[in-house]
Design a protein around this motif. Structure first.
Motif, PDB file in Angstrom:
ATOM      1  N   ALA A  26      27.510  24.269  28.082  1.00 63.12           N
ATOM      2  CA  ALA A  26      29.127  24.417  27.219  1.00 63.12           C
ATOM      3  C   ALA A  26      29.406  25.841  27.635  1.00 63.12           C
ATOM      4  O   ALA A  26      30.426  26.643  28.435  1.00 63.12           O
ATOM      5  CB  ALA A  26      29.584  23.905  26.315  1.00 63.12           C
ATOM      6  N   PHE A  27      28.787  26.712  27.424  1.00 64.63           N
ATOM      7  CA  PHE A  27      28.156  28.120  28.026  1.00 64.63           C
ATOM      8  C   PHE A  27      28.727  28.654  29.133  1.00 64.63           C
ATOM      9  O   PHE A  27      29.080  29.520  29.823  1.00 64.63           O
ATOM     10  CB  PHE A  27      26.878  28.675  27.646  1.00 64.63           C
ATOM     11  N   GLY A  28      27.686  27.326  30.076  1.00 66.33           N
ATOM     12  CA  GLY A  28      28.129  27.508  31.655  1.00 66.33           C
ATOM     13  C   GLY A  28      29.711  27.168  32.030  1.00 66.33           C
ATOM     14  O   GLY A  28      29.929  28.108  33.185  1.00 66.33           O
ATOM     15  N   THR A  29      29.675  26.082  31.692  1.00 67.50           N
ATOM     16  CA  THR A  29      31.375  25.915  31.762  1.00 67.50           C
ATOM     17  C   THR A  29      32.440  26.862  31.626  1.00 67.50           C
ATOM     18  O   THR A  29      32.888  27.173  32.621  1.00 67.50           O
ATOM     19  CB  THR A  29      31.493  24.893  31.047  1.00 67.50           C
ATOM     20  N   CYS A  30      32.193  27.292  30.373  1.00 65.80           N
ATOM     21  CA  CYS A  30      32.928  28.854  30.322  1.00 65.80           C
ATOM     22  C   CYS A  30      33.258  29.424  30.922  1.00 65.80           C
ATOM     23  O   CYS A  30      34.505  30.256  31.433  1.00 65.80           O
ATOM     24  CB  CYS A  30      32.630  28.974  28.685  1.00 65.80           C
ATOM     25  N   PHE A  31      32.088  29.701  32.492  1.00 64.25           N
ATOM     26  CA  PHE A  31      32.007  30.909  33.032  1.00 64.25           C
ATOM     27  C   PHE A  31      32.969  30.226  34.298  1.00 64.25           C
ATOM     28  O   PHE A  31      33.437  31.455  35.078  1.00 64.25           O
ATOM     29  CB  PHE A  31      30.818  31.353  33.441  1.00 64.25           C
ATOM     30  N   GLY A  32      33.515  29.005  34.194  1.00 67.84           N
ATOM     31  CA  GLY A  32      34.685  29.018  35.247  1.00 67.84           C
ATOM     32  C   GLY A  32      36.119  29.007  34.757  1.00 67.84           C
ATOM     33  O   GLY A  32      37.044  28.073  36.104  1.00 67.84           O
ATOM     34  N   THR A  33      36.231  28.781  33.523  1.00 70.73           N
ATOM     35  CA  THR A  33      37.515  29.123  33.298  1.00 70.73           C
ATOM     36  C   THR A  33      38.343  30.384  33.123  1.00 70.73           C
ATOM     37  O   THR A  33      37.909  31.998  33.363  1.00 70.73           O
ATOM     38  CB  THR A  33      37.079  28.745  31.626  1.00 70.73           C
ATOM     39  N   ALA A  34      39.328  30.238  32.940  1.00 69.78           N
ATOM     40  CA  ALA A  34      40.537  31.206  33.226  1.00 69.78           C
ATOM     41  C   ALA A  34      40.617  31.941  31.770  1.00 69.78           C
ATOM     42  O   ALA A  34      40.689  33.549  32.040  1.00 69.78           O
ATOM     43  CB  ALA A  34      41.895  31.176  33.058  1.00 69.78           C
ATOM     44  N   ASP A  35      40.157  32.057  30.784  1.00 73.90           N
ATOM     45  CA  ASP A  35      40.562  32.233  29.380  1.00 73.90           C
ATOM     46  C   ASP A  35      39.219  33.163  29.396  1.00 73.90           C
ATOM     47  O   ASP A  35      38.729  34.809  29.024  1.00 73.90           O
ATOM     48  CB  ASP A  35      39.868  31.219  28.403  1.00 73.90           C
ATOM     49  N   PHE A  36      37.260  33.091  30.578  1.00 74.17           N
ATOM     50  CA  PHE A  36      36.599  33.633  30.430  1.00 74.17           C
ATOM     51  C   PHE A  36      37.156  34.842  31.416  1.00 74.17           C
ATOM     52  O   PHE A  36      36.705  35.753  31.466  1.00 74.17           O
ATOM     53  CB  PHE A  36      35.690  33.354  31.082  1.00 74.17           C
ATOM     54  N   LYS A  37      37.582  34.484  32.394  1.00 73.20           N
ATOM     55  CA  LYS A  37      38.354  35.629  33.070  1.00 73.20           C
ATOM     56  C   LYS A  37      38.797  36.960  31.850  1.00 73.20           C
ATOM     57  O   LYS A  37      39.321  37.911  32.853  1.00 73.20           O
ATOM     58  CB  LYS A  37      39.374  35.573  34.386  1.00 73.20           C
ATOM     59  N   GLU A  38      40.279  36.005  31.570  1.00 71.42           N
ATOM     60  CA  GLU A  38      40.723  37.271  31.179  1.00 71.42           C
ATOM     61  C   GLU A  38      40.033  37.324  30.021  1.00 71.42           C
ATOM     62  O   GLU A  38      40.568  39.061  29.682  1.00 71.42           O
ATOM     63  CB  GLU A  38      42.095  36.256  30.066  1.00 71.42           C
ATOM     64  N   GLY A  39      39.622  37.367  29.083  1.00 70.97           N
ATOM     65  CA  GLY A  39      38.426  37.633  28.257  1.00 70.97           C
ATOM     66  C   GLY A  39      37.397  38.786  28.702  1.00 70.97           C
ATOM     67  O   GLY A  39      37.546  40.139  28.099  1.00 70.97           O
ATOM     68  N   THR A  40      37.300  38.872  29.531  1.00 73.24           N
ATOM     69  CA  THR A  40      36.456  39.704  30.099  1.00 73.24           C
ATOM     70  C   THR A  40      36.913  41.027  30.545  1.00 73.24           C
ATOM     71  O   THR A  40      36.516  42.298  30.344  1.00 73.24           O
ATOM     72  CB  THR A  40      35.130  39.598  30.900  1.00 73.24           C
TER      73      THR A  40
END
Length: 260
Positions: free
Chosen positions: A232-246
């Motif tokens: 699940a942690f790795g999958t998050c790296f491919g999300t738009a939410d991760f890009k926006e959050g970071t």
């Protein structure tokens, strides 16, 4: 959608689902279980709903139990089917819902009512709340996940005592046991639930969904919780939410998560 035994209200990013059978102390019958399934399924698909608060109508009861009159004459086969279908339609369904569900426990949460509260992702109780699993006093055991979720929340020994004595505990004892996260005055219950819900709604719905799955995996004997977390942690790296959050963190601004 209109329901006979539920009230559903939308407030910004929140949905408030109220079990509305005050004359029966909001007891769960077949129709109410089916309506709850439908409501949760519909709300979970609504991208505008980020948190669901579940409560009971009135000040006396969250849910005072199952509607015993519906199954008092059931056979072994019917009883087994009742538990299996109920767990599938509602209790397991709520536990694994991608949208966070907060139980606002107002008054009695007994039997199926406590089992429903325990299926929610966490619980906040009013001072007048009373909780218990009285099924053995009727010659049966909890059948909607109570024998599994209660030990997970309060420990095996405490769960055994509560189940075998068919006793009730008050909100302060429930808080001491870890069964509820917070205890507040009845008139402040919904306000406190909304306050926490609003804090949740500021965060990534995608990440929260994966967090729910990872936490639940740790309680599933057929799944390695650590491996589920890693995936699940790795999958998050491919999300738009991760890009926006970071990006928001690095740019020192508040994140505006797209929910993707």
């Amino acid at each position: 959608m209109k329901y006979q035994n539920l009230l559903v209200a939308l407030e910004d990013n929140l949905a408030i689902v109220t079990i509305n059978r005050p004359n029966k102390l909001n007891a769960l019958n077949k129709q109410t279980i089916e309506e709850l399934h439908s409501a949760f399924k519909t709300l979970d698909k609504d991208k505008g709903v980020k948190v669901i608060i579940l409560t009971g109508s009135g000040e006396k009861a969250f849910v005072a139990g199952a509607d015993i009159a519906e199954f008092s004459n059931f056979s072994v086969k019917k009883g087994t089917k009742l538990a299996a279908k109920g767990q599938e339609l509602l209790f397991n369904f709520v536990e694994n819902l991608s949208t966070p569900v907060i139980a606002a426990v107002n008054g009695y949460a007994l039997g199926g009512g406590l089992e429903l509260a325990m299926a929610c992702h966490f619980r906040i109780a009013s001072h007048n709340a009373k909780m218990g699993l009285p099924e053995v006093s009727l010659g049966v055991i909890p059948g909607y996940g109570g024998t599994q979720r209660l030990p997970q929340l309060v420990g095996k020994g405490r769960a055994m005592e509560l189940i075998m004595t068919a006793g009730m505990i008050d909100s302060e004892k429930a808080h001491e046991f870890g069964l509820v996260n917070h205890v507040v005055a009845l008139e402040e219950l919904m306000q406190n639930c909304k306050k926490i819900a609003n804090r949740i709604s500021n965060n990534s719905t995608v990440a929260i969904n994966y967090a729910i799955k990872a936490v639940n995996a740790g309680f599933n004997n057929d799944v390695n919780g650590y491996n589920a977390e890693i995936e699940a942690f790795g999958t998050c790296f491919g999300t738009a939410d991760f890009k926006e959050g970071t990006s928001a963190f690095l740019e020192k601004r508040k994140a505006d998560f797209p929910g993707k």
